[in-house]
Write a protein that holds these residues in place. Structure first.
Motif, short mmCIF file in Angstrom:
data_model
loop_
_atom_site.label_atom_id
_atom_site.label_comp_id
_atom_site.label_asym_id
_atom_site.label_seq_id
_atom_site.Cartn_x
_atom_site.Cartn_y
_atom_site.Cartn_z
N LYS A 193 18.90 5.87 -7.33
CA LYS A 193 18.17 7.09 -7.00
C LYS A 193 16.78 7.10 -7.62
O LYS A 193 15.80 7.53 -7.00
N VAL A 194 16.70 6.64 -8.86
CA VAL A 194 15.40 6.58 -9.52
C VAL A 194 14.46 5.63 -8.77
O VAL A 194 13.27 5.90 -8.59
N GLY A 195 15.02 4.49 -8.32
CA GLY A 195 14.21 3.57 -7.52
C GLY A 195 13.72 4.21 -6.23
O GLY A 195 12.55 4.06 -5.85
N ALA A 196 14.64 4.96 -5.55
CA ALA A 196 14.24 5.65 -4.32
C ALA A 196 13.18 6.70 -4.61
O ALA A 196 12.20 6.85 -3.86
N LEU A 197 13.38 7.45 -5.73
CA LEU A 197 12.38 8.45 -6.10
C LEU A 197 11.03 7.81 -6.43
O LEU A 197 9.97 8.33 -6.05
N GLU A 198 11.07 6.68 -7.12
CA GLU A 198 9.82 5.99 -7.43
C GLU A 198 9.13 5.51 -6.16
O GLU A 198 7.90 5.60 -6.03
N ALA A 199 9.94 5.03 -5.20
CA ALA A 199 9.36 4.61 -3.93
C ALA A 199 8.73 5.81 -3.20
O ALA A 199 7.62 5.71 -2.66
N LYS A 200 9.47 6.95 -3.22
CA LYS A 200 8.91 8.14 -2.58
C LYS A 200 7.66 8.62 -3.30
O LYS A 200 6.69 9.06 -2.67
N ILE A 201 7.68 8.55 -4.64
CA ILE A 201 6.50 8.97 -5.40
C ILE A 201 5.32 8.07 -5.07
O ILE A 201 4.18 8.53 -4.89
N GLU A 258 4.90 6.41 -2.32
CA GLU A 258 4.47 6.72 -0.95
C GLU A 258 3.67 8.02 -0.91
O GLU A 258 2.64 8.10 -0.24
N SER A 259 4.15 9.04 -1.68
CA SER A 259 3.41 10.31 -1.71
C SER A 259 2.05 10.13 -2.36
O SER A 259 1.06 10.73 -1.94
N GLN A 260 1.98 9.27 -3.39
CA GLN A 260 0.69 9.01 -4.01
C GLN A 260 -0.26 8.31 -3.05
O GLN A 260 -1.45 8.64 -2.98
N SER A 261 0.27 7.35 -2.29
CA SER A 261 -0.58 6.69 -1.29
C SER A 261 -1.02 7.67 -0.21
O SER A 261 -2.19 7.65 0.22
N GLN A 262 -0.09 8.54 0.21
CA GLN A 262 -0.48 9.56 1.20
C GLN A 262 -1.51 10.52 0.62
O GLN A 262 -2.46 10.91 1.31
N GLN A 263 -1.34 10.89 -0.66
CA GLN A 263 -2.31 11.78 -1.29
C GLN A 263 -3.68 11.11 -1.38
O GLN A 263 -4.71 11.75 -1.13
N ALA A 264 -3.67 9.81 -1.72
CA ALA A 264 -4.95 9.09 -1.77
C ALA A 264 -5.59 9.03 -0.39
O ALA A 264 -6.81 9.21 -0.24
N ALA A 265 -4.75 8.79 0.64
CA ALA A 265 -5.29 8.75 2.00
C ALA A 265 -5.84 10.12 2.40
O ALA A 265 -6.90 10.21 3.04
N LEU A 266 -5.11 11.19 2.02
CA LEU A 266 -5.59 12.53 2.35
C LEU A 266 -6.89 12.85 1.60
O LEU A 266 -7.80 13.48 2.17
N GLU A 267 -6.99 12.41 0.35
CA GLU A 267 -8.23 12.63 -0.38
C GLU A 267 -9.39 11.88 0.27
O GLU A 267 -10.50 12.43 0.41
N ASN A 268 -9.13 10.63 0.68
CA ASN A 268 -10.18 9.88 1.37
C ASN A 268 -10.58 10.55 2.67
O ASN A 268 -11.77 10.63 3.02
N LEU A 269 -9.54 11.03 3.40
CA LEU A 269 -9.83 11.72 4.66
C LEU A 269 -10.61 13.00 4.42
O LEU A 269 -11.56 13.30 5.16
N TYR A 270 -10.24 13.74 3.38
CA TYR A 270 -10.97 14.98 3.07
C TYR A 270 -12.41 14.67 2.68
O TYR A 270 -13.34 15.37 3.12
N GLN A 271 -12.59 13.63 1.86
CA GLN A 271 -13.95 13.27 1.49
C GLN A 271 -14.75 12.83 2.70
O GLN A 271 -15.93 13.16 2.84
N GLU A 272 -14.09 12.09 3.60
CA GLU A 272 -14.79 11.65 4.81
C GLU A 272 -15.15 12.84 5.68
O GLU A 272 -16.27 12.92 6.22
#
Length: 377
Positions: free
Chosen positions: A106-114, A116-130
């Motif tokens: 479960k911790v591994g799955a949570l880390e994977a989700k975290i 993924e969410s961090q990558s999505q957050q970075a993508a959203l930040e880049n999109l917002y900046q763009e």
């Protein structure tokens, strides 16, 4: 347990009587098989002590054996309990290991989700900046369009009012943005607005519209040689169809009609004209058309000179147009007089004005555009 019975002291035993030597010899020489145990053998205290010690040792051995058996049973019971506890501990350890394995998964799955969410957050930040960058670029592009329109109105058309309107629209956009970095641009636009508002007013669009109306009215202006004497006009008007209020008159007789015709012929032989001004030129129909078209061209040239702020050409074309109107057209006509008055008023207007440039606003906008580009690099 090891208590021994009290033995009598040796002094209390009866002392053996001394045997005669003669009798002792034969007894000592007697064979041992024939010797009989007497009551003195049981009277030996050491034997009783030995028997008591043996009994005590046996009793202690029995008691110790019983205690050992109890201890063995207790130990066996405790070993059985400890085995059960060990089995239970092993079961719990196995369960905890399985739970640890599940938690690890479960911790591994949570880390994977975290991740993924961090990558999505970075993508959203880049999109917002763009998006923010594109919005800023679009905003600056709109301001640039307003400033370019104002500059074109000043350089090409010389329309100060249109330039002021464009600059005011740009300043209103900047005021709604409420960004501190736009303050230098707003100051530059305010300075350019003050320069344009301090210029003398010249209604170039209104003057251009008046020239356009004059051009469109040329085709309806009557020529001078087409005019007829007023007497004839009144006579023709009287000979027109009578009104409704006209009273019927009696038909003149033959002599009266003949006299009237003769009198009209005599009046046609005499014509009164003025000689204090030159006679209007007679023009053929095709020449009349060329005259009107040339007059239109003169007025259009005056309009182009107005838009280009060419004072000399503007006044020269209007002067020539006024001369043509006075020479070839009927100045007694109301439309001709109105056109001449319009051209006279336009010729007296001052259109040659040194127009300032909005270079300060354009330079401030260029510096504002180059700022985000440097930050991006």
């Amino acid at each position: 347990m090891n208590d021994t019975p009290d033995l009598p002291p040796p002094s209390s035993a009866p002392a053996p009587s001394p045997a005669p030597a003669a009798s002792a010899a034969p007894e000592s020489t007697a064979p041992p098989a024939r010797r009989k145990a007497g009551p003195g053998a049981w009277a030996n205290p050491w034997l009783a002590v030995a028997i008591a010690g043996i009994g005590l040792a046996g009793w202690q051995w029995l008691e110790t054996r019983g205690k050992l058996n109890g201890t063995q049973q207790e130990v066996a019971k405790r070993l059985a309990d400890s085995d059960a506890l060990v089995r239970e501990a092993r079961t719990l350890a196995r369960q905890s290991q399985d739970a640890t394995t599940q938690l690890t998964a479960k911790v591994g799955a949570l880390e994977a989700k975290i991740a993924e969410s961090q990558s999505q957050q970075a993508a959203l930040e880049n999109l917002y900046q763009e998006l923010a960058r594109n919005r800023d670029e679009q905003f600056l592009a709109e301001i640039d369009q307003n400033l370019s329109a104002a500059s074109q109105q000043l350089q090409l058309a010389g329309n100060v009012q249109a330039a002021i309107t464009a600059l005011q629209a740009a300043e209103a956009r900047l005021a709604r943005a409420e960004q501190p970095r736009l303050i230098p641009l707003r100051k530059a636009i305010a300075r350019d607005l003050d320069k344009l508002k301090s210029l003398p007013f010249a209604d170039v669009p209104g003057m251009s519209l008046r020239l356009e109306n004059a051009v469109s009215s040329v085709d309806n202006l009557p020529l001078a040689f087409e005019g007829r004497p007023r007497g004839d006009d009144s006579h023709d008007a009287r000979k027109a169809a009578p009104g409704k209020d006209a009273k019927p008159t009696a038909e003149p007789n033959l002599f009266a009609r003949l006299g009237g015709d003769i009198w009209n012929e005599v009046k046609g032989l005499v014509r009164i004209q003025r000689f204090d001004r030159p006679e209007p030129a007679l023009l053929a129909p095709d020449q009349s058309l060329y005259l009107r078209e040339n007059l239109k061209l003169r007025l259009l040239n005056a309009r182009l000179a107005l838009l280009s702020r060419d004072q000399w050409t503007f006044r020269n074309e209007l002067k020539v147009s006024q001369d043509w109107l006075a020479r070839f057209f009927d100045v007694r006509d109301r439309n001709v007089a109105a056109t001449q008055n319009t051209l006279k008023q336009l010729a007296s207007a001052e259109i040659s004005i040194d127009l300032p440039q909005i270079s300060d606003s354009l330079a401030a906008l260029k510096a504002l555009k180059q700022g985000p580009q440097k930050d991006r690099k």
